[in-house]
Structures are given as structure tokens and as C-alpha cells.
Design a protein around this motif. Sequence first.
Motif, mmCIF file in Angstrom:
data_model
loop_
_atom_site.group_PDB
_atom_site.id
_atom_site.type_symbol
_atom_site.label_atom_id
_atom_site.label_comp_id
_atom_site.label_asym_id
_atom_site.label_seq_id
_atom_site.Cartn_x
_atom_site.Cartn_y
_atom_site.Cartn_z
ATOM 1 N N ALA A 193 68.376 -7.641 0.438
ATOM 2 C CA ALA A 193 67.741 -8.287 -0.717
ATOM 3 C C ALA A 193 68.228 -9.726 -0.876
ATOM 4 O O ALA A 193 67.474 -10.616 -1.270
ATOM 5 C CB ALA A 193 68.030 -7.490 -1.984
ATOM 6 N N THR A 194 69.500 -9.955 -0.545
ATOM 7 C CA THR A 194 70.046 -11.307 -0.726
ATOM 8 C C THR A 194 69.450 -12.281 0.302
ATOM 9 O O THR A 194 69.502 -13.489 0.105
ATOM 10 C CB THR A 194 71.585 -11.333 -0.593
ATOM 11 O OG1 THR A 194 71.933 -10.972 0.747
ATOM 12 C CG2 THR A 194 72.251 -10.367 -1.543
ATOM 13 N N PHE A 195 68.901 -11.738 1.393
ATOM 14 C CA PHE A 195 68.317 -12.612 2.425
ATOM 15 C C PHE A 195 66.841 -12.918 2.194
ATOM 16 O O PHE A 195 66.276 -13.755 2.899
ATOM 17 C CB PHE A 195 68.471 -11.972 3.811
ATOM 18 C CG PHE A 195 69.890 -11.950 4.256
ATOM 19 C CD1 PHE A 195 70.496 -13.116 4.703
ATOM 20 C CD2 PHE A 195 70.638 -10.789 4.181
ATOM 21 C CE1 PHE A 195 71.822 -13.108 5.078
ATOM 22 C CE2 PHE A 195 71.963 -10.778 4.550
ATOM 23 C CZ PHE A 195 72.563 -11.937 5.002
ATOM 24 N N CYS A 196 66.239 -12.236 1.238
ATOM 25 C CA CYS A 196 64.795 -12.419 1.048
ATOM 26 C C CYS A 196 64.425 -13.884 0.808
ATOM 27 O O CYS A 196 63.575 -14.424 1.511
ATOM 28 C CB CYS A 196 64.287 -11.512 -0.066
ATOM 29 S SG CYS A 196 64.293 -9.784 0.448
ATOM 30 N N PRO A 197 65.074 -14.545 -0.168
ATOM 31 C CA PRO A 197 64.687 -15.952 -0.379
ATOM 32 C C PRO A 197 64.989 -16.840 0.830
ATOM 33 O O PRO A 197 64.203 -17.735 1.139
ATOM 34 C CB PRO A 197 65.538 -16.389 -1.580
ATOM 35 C CG PRO A 197 66.364 -15.243 -1.987
ATOM 36 C CD PRO A 197 66.058 -14.057 -1.148
ATOM 37 N N ILE A 198 66.079 -16.558 1.502
ATOM 38 C CA ILE A 198 66.476 -17.402 2.634
ATOM 39 C C ILE A 198 65.443 -17.291 3.754
ATOM 40 O O ILE A 198 64.960 -18.296 4.297
ATOM 41 C CB ILE A 198 67.862 -16.963 3.194
ATOM 42 C CG1 ILE A 198 68.885 -16.710 2.076
ATOM 43 C CG2 ILE A 198 68.376 -17.936 4.247
ATOM 44 C CD1 ILE A 198 69.219 -17.890 1.218
ATOM 45 N N MET A 199 65.071 -16.052 4.086
ATOM 46 C CA MET A 199 64.121 -15.843 5.177
ATOM 47 C C MET A 199 62.715 -16.290 4.793
ATOM 48 O O MET A 199 61.938 -16.712 5.642
ATOM 49 C CB MET A 199 64.114 -14.367 5.605
ATOM 50 C CG MET A 199 65.427 -13.893 6.190
ATOM 51 S SD MET A 199 66.116 -15.017 7.431
ATOM 52 C CE MET A 199 64.974 -14.762 8.780
ATOM 53 N N MET A 200 62.418 -16.203 3.514
ATOM 54 C CA MET A 200 61.110 -16.696 3.087
ATOM 55 C C MET A 200 61.035 -18.208 3.280
ATOM 56 O O MET A 200 60.071 -18.723 3.846
ATOM 57 C CB MET A 200 60.839 -16.326 1.641
ATOM 58 C CG MET A 200 59.415 -16.651 1.232
ATOM 59 S SD MET A 200 58.981 -15.907 -0.317
ATOM 60 C CE MET A 200 59.946 -16.896 -1.403
ATOM 61 N N ALA A 201 62.065 -18.903 2.834
ATOM 62 C CA ALA A 201 62.060 -20.366 2.975
ATOM 63 C C ALA A 201 61.990 -20.771 4.445
ATOM 64 O O ALA A 201 61.271 -21.699 4.818
ATOM 65 C CB ALA A 201 63.305 -20.957 2.304
ATOM 66 N N LEU A 202 62.732 -20.062 5.277
ATOM 67 C CA LEU A 202 62.744 -20.395 6.710
ATOM 68 C C LEU A 202 61.391 -20.143 7.367
ATOM 69 O O LEU A 202 61.024 -20.812 8.330
ATOM 70 C CB LEU A 202 63.772 -19.506 7.416
ATOM 71 C CG LEU A 202 65.126 -20.089 7.729
ATOM 72 C CD1 LEU A 202 65.989 -19.022 8.385
ATOM 73 C CD2 LEU A 202 65.028 -21.305 8.636
ATOM 74 N N SER A 203 60.672 -19.153 6.852
ATOM 75 C CA SER A 203 59.387 -18.800 7.469
ATOM 76 C C SER A 203 58.217 -19.464 6.744
ATOM 77 O O SER A 203 57.057 -19.180 7.051
ATOM 78 C CB SER A 203 59.211 -17.278 7.460
ATOM 79 O OG SER A 203 59.165 -16.804 6.131
ATOM 80 N N ALA A 204 58.503 -20.346 5.799
ATOM 81 C CA ALA A 204 57.458 -20.958 4.952
ATOM 82 C C ALA A 204 56.255 -21.420 5.761
ATOM 83 O O ALA A 204 56.400 -22.167 6.724
ATOM 84 C CB ALA A 204 58.049 -22.144 4.185
ATOM 85 N N ALA A 205 55.072 -20.963 5.364
ATOM 86 C CA ALA A 205 53.884 -21.245 6.182
ATOM 87 C C ALA A 205 52.604 -21.372 5.366
ATOM 88 O O ALA A 205 51.519 -21.306 5.927
ATOM 89 C CB ALA A 205 53.719 -20.137 7.225
ATOM 90 N N SER A 206 52.715 -21.544 4.049
ATOM 91 C CA SER A 206 51.464 -21.550 3.274
ATOM 92 C C SER A 206 51.411 -22.661 2.227
ATOM 93 O O SER A 206 51.579 -22.412 1.038
ATOM 94 C CB SER A 206 51.248 -20.187 2.627
ATOM 95 O OG SER A 206 52.443 -19.717 2.058
ATOM 96 N N PRO A 207 51.118 -23.888 2.687
ATOM 97 C CA PRO A 207 51.098 -25.020 1.766
ATOM 98 C C PRO A 207 49.727 -25.314 1.132
ATOM 99 O O PRO A 207 49.658 -26.111 0.202
ATOM 100 C CB PRO A 207 51.504 -26.193 2.667
ATOM 101 C CG PRO A 207 51.027 -25.804 4.035
ATOM 102 C CD PRO A 207 51.058 -24.304 4.101
#
Length: 631
Positions: A271-285
Motif C-alpha cells: 500500500a505504501t508503494f501505490c503512490p510511488i509506482m503510480m507517479a513512476l508509471s504516469a501516463a494520462s495527461p
Amino acid sequence: MGLLSKGSPLNWEETKKYADHVRKHGIVQFLNIYNKVKERQKDVLLWGDEVEYMLIEMDEKNGKVRLVLNGGEVLETLQDKGEKTNPNHPTLWRPEYGSYMIEGTPGQPYGGTMSEFNTVEDNMGKRRREASSVLNKNETLATITSFPRLGCPGFTQPEYKPTPVEKGVSKSLFFPDEAINQHPRFSTLTRNIRHRRGEKVVINVPIFKDKCTPSPFVEKFPEDDGEAARAALPDHIYMDAMGFGMGNCCLQVTFQACSIEEARYLYDQLATFCPIMMALSAASPFYRGYVSDIDCRWGVISASVDDRTGEERGLEPLKTNKFRILKSRYDSIDSYLSSCGDRYNDIDLTIDEEINKQLLDAGIDKLLAQHIAHLFIRDPLSLFEENIYLDDENESDHFENLQSTNWQTMRFKPPPPNSDIGWRVEFRPMEVQLTDFENSAFVVFIVLLTRVILSYKLDFLIPLSKVDENMKVAQKRNAVQEGMFYFRKDIYKGERIRVRFHSSSAAQNGLDSEGDNEYTLMSIDTIINGKEGIFQGLIPILNCYLENMEVDVDTRCTILNYLKLIKRRASGELMTMAKWMREFVDKHPQYKQDSVITDRINYDLLRKCDSITKGEERCPELIGDPVNRGK
Ligand code: GLU
Ligand code: MG
């Protein structure tokens, strides 16, 4: 997106009448499962990924790209050729929300050996080839998180007009019902969310203010009956349908743990990695034809399925509803599940007290009881007439009904009744990437992380409210380079601290024995690559693990390539897909610095994406130059 039932769906008024029935039996079903399998140990570590795809048509002549609404047929063909002919077929295909979407997973889960990491990309390749082979000429399979012109005039093939005033399920000004999967589950969810909420869903995404973007940015909607005018915020891209959220694609990973305890531990740690991995995989601007100021889909989906009434959202005093509810059904998790997590549970948790008591009385511990009692504050959103009365000993549809419409960053999954599947957790925040190489890299990274967490008994927990703050930061434009995230400093220290501070006030404040905070703000670069004196970095930890493992040369090379991608994305040496897409648009000759993505820009962007996906074109600024790509 969840289980499909056959039959006649009930409307909201009828579904509502059965809400207590579904909850009551859902809990009984959960307890039956729990009692049968709570002691189960030594299930093996299995895991699998899920990739969601969009079907798009490239119309070269008119310079347009459209979403093709034939996902239903494509899915049927794929299943007929695949799992229905051969139970050991290497791929599995499932429906998704959009009628232009399909979801693919490996046919069998991956196992615990290192060499499995070397098969992920091959399997993703198989899926892509298999699905591509049944498409029409000019159609292609896209792994993009959000379609830039979703909801713009003529965005579908065949073209349909939205029906805001007629009887329809979305009543959207922009998103036609035909773009929703034809299976009644999806239209029922859409309509019942709107009816329960009492109005259309409201999605407002901040617009990216470019040099020539009107300021304030205010749109007029000619067909609006007043609802959009009330809901749309200035300087925001307004959207009004579930499809704008659930019509996006993502990349998920599910793990089977050895026991329920291990599953609960993994659930918390990941759960603590969710925001980190989301930011790293960011793909929807981009949303509805505009450049936005966010890089991730999360908040958009969250708003797109927010069925809470005004009372539940705290806009009016509670009269007809039972609870004030702080988050949408699609949101971050609200409580940790493992005993080490308890002291970091610092978010207000709305629970159904009666259900909580029922669970406690049945011998469920406090943490698991409150988790379930929290999921069960929601109403069922879709119910089929034929599925109301069930055999609670052998079925779990009522439990699954609520479980599968609580779309949180992590999902804790009890085994289905009478199966040999173990306790599982699902990691859900990541956005999907253009190539199988990148998607494999993200999947393998997170799976390796679970191995390391379990082998070294690491502890990444921080107060859950801090994880929520991280979720907000993670979605912002360029969060990978600019965002600062709360992260635990000493991840080897968990055991010692837990012994010394059971529930003392120091522990409550997240202080360690020296009185320092256990966590501090870090950049993604520091978290992933490490920084002297602050944090040693996840990649160095994974490397250390790999050095001590027996891995064949080829697999090691593959893994190192994946880690290199993650490392370079984190350091900013490579762009995220979101950033890369922004730059593409910015440089496009037709772009007028007005935040508008025209049909032509969209076409050129997706053409480019397609050729990168297919390996026809390199894209070193996004992907680097992995040595064994395309093997
Ligand atoms: N497409 C959704 C997302 O992007 C997930 C749907 C699902 O749970 O499969 O998060
Ligand atoms: Mg899915």
C-alpha cells in the motif's frame, strides 16, 4: 473489472431494497470462506499481471483516430480460439468497461522461480499478437491509459451521438452509451451509480494553462439542461460520465501469498508503494481533447464512480443515509490489515457497526473485521434478479458484489469457495505503458519488491494519512521529478520499534526511539535509487537480493534491463509517458499553445505510439536502449 453474472439486472430502486440482504449474506459468505481456509498455509507464491487494452482505428485519409466499439466480438473470438479450445492456452481474455476495451492476462499464473521473470514479456507479446491478429485492417491494439480525445465529437467507430436528454444510462453530454460494454453489468453500474448519487457524476480536472489557453477557461455546453453549468468549475476540464474514468486502462498485478498472514503483511507493505509506482508509471495527461494539469488517471476514475449522495459527502446533514463517507468507492485504502500496521492506522474509518460486531462475534480479529465492515458501508450497485437467493456455503457472489465494487489501490482477496486458490492481494495503481518491455519492467519490479520484503522482512509502513498525502502528490504534473513523498527511513527497524512502543504516544506520532520521525519527505529518485545518508534506495536493495540469488544469465540480463528502466525513469534520465506525450503535443506543428488536442494531433500522437509499441520506431528518451529488446 469484476465478475459477470447472466440474467436480468435490477434498477436502482429495486436493488436498494435488497441492499441489506446482499450485505447480510455477503458477510455470511465471507465467514464461511474464512472459516474453511483461515488456517491454510504453504500455498505457493503465484502471481499474474493484467493488462487493459484499447482497440483503435487509424484513419489515415482523414487524419483521425477513433476507438472501435467491437470489443465484444473481439473478446468472443479470442476466447473461442483460446481458453474454450484449450484449457492450457497461454492467454486469458476478459471484458472491460469500454466497448472498445479488452483485458488480457497470462493463461496460468507465474510461479516462484526467478526464471519466470524471463517469460513475462514473451507472454505479453503473445497476448498482443493474438489480439492484433483478429483485428480489422487499420485497427490496432493500444496500451494507453487514457484516450486523449475520449468524449470529443466523433471519437468512436461507428460514430454515435451522446444522448443527454433521452433515456440513457450515462445521460452524458459527451460519452455515448454505445461506448459502454454491452454486457448489462456495465450499463447497470453506470445507471445505478447515477441514480444512487441523485445526479450525474462530476469530474473536474484542472486544465494545463498554456500561453494561449483562455483565462479563465470556461466552456459552454449547448445541450446542457443546467446540470453541467452547476457542476463544471472554471479552469477545469469537465466530464460527466463513468466512461471517462472506467474507460481508462491500467496495469495490475495479483499475488497469491503463502497464508492469510502473509497476504495481510504484503497488502500493507505494498500500500505504501501505490503512490510511488503510480507517479513512476504516469501516463494520462490528456482528457476530453485538452491538456490537463495532472499526469495520472486516479482522481478521474475516483470521481467517475462516486455514487455517494450529498448527505454522505457531507453537503447536507444525514437524514436518509446512514453514514458520512469520506471517499469514493474507487480510492486509496483506509486501513492497514496486519498487526504491524495497526499503529499506523490514523485515517477516520467509517464502518458499519452492526457488521463489525457480527464479524467480531464470529471470531474475526479487529483489523480484518473493520476492513470488511468498512467495505460494507457501500450499497450493492448491480444485482441480477436470478442471483438474489444464493447458497451461502458454496457461493460468494454477494460478498464479491461489494468487494469488487470497492476499487481501492490494494485489494485483499479471500479465496473463492471450494477452490484451491489461496489468499491473494492485488496491486492496482499503475498506469499502462506503451510497450510490453515497459509493462514487464513495472510488473517485475513490483514482484521483486515483494520477494525482498518477504525475504528480508522489511517494513515500509508510515501513517496511512501520509500515504494519502502521497497519493495526491503522485497525480500532479511531473510528480516524478518535482514531487516529495513521505517515505520510511529505516526499513529494517520494524521489529525493534514494534517491541518498544506498542501504543505509546511516540509510536502514535511515528517517532522512533531517538525521537526522530521514522519517515521523511523524499523524491522518487531518492526512494528508487537511494541517497547517501537518507535512504539506501530500492534498486540497490533489489540488486543486493539478486546477487544472492541463483539466476540464469539470460534472466539476470532481462531483469537488469527492467531495473535500469525503472532507475532511469526515477532519476528523470528517461521521461514518463505522461511527460513524453506532453512534449510530443507541445512540439506538434498544429498545436497552438491553447491546451487543445485536435484530431490531427491525436492521430499523429497515437500513430507514433503505435509504431513505438510495435518496435518499428525507437524512443530512447522514453525507453532507453535496452540491449535485448525485441528478443
Ligand atoms: N481500468 C481501471 C483502472 O484503470 C481498473 C478496472 C479494474 O479493476 O479492472 O484502474
Ligand atoms: Mg480490469
